[in-house]
Scaffold this motif. Structure first.
Motif, mmCIF file in Angstrom:
data_model
loop_
_atom_site.group_PDB
_atom_site.id
_atom_site.type_symbol
_atom_site.label_atom_id
_atom_site.label_comp_id
_atom_site.label_asym_id
_atom_site.label_seq_id
_atom_site.Cartn_x
_atom_site.Cartn_y
_atom_site.Cartn_z
ATOM 1 N N GLY A 156 41.536 44.344 52.289
ATOM 2 C CA GLY A 156 40.478 43.832 51.430
ATOM 3 C C GLY A 156 40.977 43.261 50.120
ATOM 4 O O GLY A 156 42.158 43.294 49.794
ATOM 5 N N ASN A 157 40.032 42.713 49.339
ATOM 6 C CA ASN A 157 40.316 42.097 48.051
ATOM 7 C C ASN A 157 39.198 42.460 47.062
ATOM 8 O O ASN A 157 38.095 41.931 47.164
ATOM 9 N N ARG A 203 42.063 51.783 50.345
ATOM 10 C CA ARG A 203 42.692 52.548 51.419
ATOM 11 C C ARG A 203 41.658 52.958 52.464
ATOM 12 O O ARG A 203 40.558 53.406 52.121
ATOM 13 N N LEU A 204 42.037 52.769 53.734
ATOM 14 C CA LEU A 204 41.172 53.216 54.810
ATOM 15 C C LEU A 204 41.273 54.730 54.943
ATOM 16 O O LEU A 204 42.376 55.280 55.047
ATOM 17 N N GLU A 205 40.143 55.393 54.933
ATOM 18 C CA GLU A 205 40.136 56.846 55.040
ATOM 19 C C GLU A 205 40.552 57.287 56.444
ATOM 20 O O GLU A 205 40.224 56.640 57.434
ATOM 21 N N MET A 208 46.651 41.954 56.185
ATOM 22 C CA MET A 208 46.630 40.513 56.005
ATOM 23 C C MET A 208 45.644 40.114 54.910
ATOM 24 O O MET A 208 44.503 40.578 54.887
ATOM 25 N N SER A 209 46.110 39.322 53.962
ATOM 26 C CA SER A 209 45.312 38.785 52.848
ATOM 27 C C SER A 209 44.809 39.865 51.886
ATOM 28 O O SER A 209 43.949 39.579 51.044
ATOM 29 N N ASN A 236 49.971 36.665 53.840
ATOM 30 C CA ASN A 236 49.167 36.279 52.664
ATOM 31 C C ASN A 236 48.751 37.442 51.767
ATOM 32 O O ASN A 236 47.841 37.304 50.948
ATOM 33 N N ALA A 237 49.405 38.584 51.901
ATOM 34 C CA ALA A 237 49.129 39.691 50.975
ATOM 35 C C ALA A 237 49.601 39.319 49.570
ATOM 36 O O ALA A 237 50.569 38.566 49.393
ATOM 37 N N THR A 238 48.902 39.870 48.561
ATOM 38 C CA THR A 238 49.238 39.606 47.161
ATOM 39 C C THR A 238 49.332 40.930 46.416
ATOM 40 O O THR A 238 48.434 41.770 46.523
#
Length: 220
Positions: free
Chosen positions: A204-205, A209-211, A188-189, A171-173
């Motif tokens: 996230g939405n 980016r995760l550090e 995911m998503s 479900n990534a956009t």
């Protein structure tokens, strides 16, 4: 020449056997793995399992094709390594494209695994060793390079550029005209609204980016 040897014995190999048997003109004649992983039982799905190191002695390059439908562990680099080993032996590869996918481009590379209900719009270019699980939308004029993995129900908008080794969760956009840098992990998503950085993990939405997280460290 329609006789195929599949590399692997896990889920992706078993699924490849199912799809090729039920939705293609290919005939799966054997599975192969490296010698150290040969099981005691030397058959799988009713066909032989042979050692990859000597596979060409039983299934010569001149008469058999290969398929390497491996999972995306280590951001598809394990799939790449085996693909290159097979290529070094001189085999030609097949790609499997489901008869239930809507494919409006002829520009699809070798050793791709494209399942049912994918919609691939006109003027899309797909490289080698790309896996698309079911139900993805691939927008027009997009370029997908080698060793990329789509799970399911990913929406890739038009004019996107996907660099090698990238991975897309369910479900990534991805917004139009985005560049997904090499080795990007899209969770995911997640919703990508701007270009990514190489080997980053995005969730996230809108996605961030995760550090201090490298995509090769993600468990798949």
């Amino acid at each position: 020449m329609n006789k195929v040897v599949i590399f692997g014995l896990k889920d992706f190999a078993e699924l490849a056997h199912y799809y090729l048997t039920n939705d293609s003109d290919y005939d799966v004649v054997a599975f192969t793995v490296h010698q150290e992983f040969l099981p005691e039982e030397k058959t799988f799905k009713g066909v032989p399992i042979v050692a990859f190191e000597t596979v060409e002695e039983l299934y010569p390059v001149s008469a058999f094709l290969f398929f390497v439908p491996m999972d995306p562990k280590k951001m598809n680099t394990l799939r790449e390594a085996v693909y290159l080993e097979v290529k070094h032996k001189g085999y030609q590869f097949i790609s499997y494209i489901s008869s239930k996918a809507t494919v409006l481009t002829d520009s699809i590379g070798e050793n791709c695994f494209i399942l049912e209900d994918n919609t691939i719009q006109p003027f899309v270019t797909i490289g080698n060793c790309v896996v698309m699980w079911s139900g993805n939308h691939i927008g027009h004029h997009s370029v997908i390079k080698d060793y990329v993995n789509f799970t399911s129900h990913v929406v890739l908008s038009g004019h996107c550029k996907i660099e090698r080794y990238s991975f897309f969760g369910v479900n990534a956009t991805i917004r139009d005209s985005i560049t997904i840098a090499e080795g990007t992990f899209v969770g995911m998503s997640a919703t990508i609204i701007k270009d990514t950085e190489a080997w980053g993990v995005y969730i996230g939405n809108p996605a961030k980016r995760l550090e201090n997280k490298h995509s090769k460290d993600v468990e798949l």
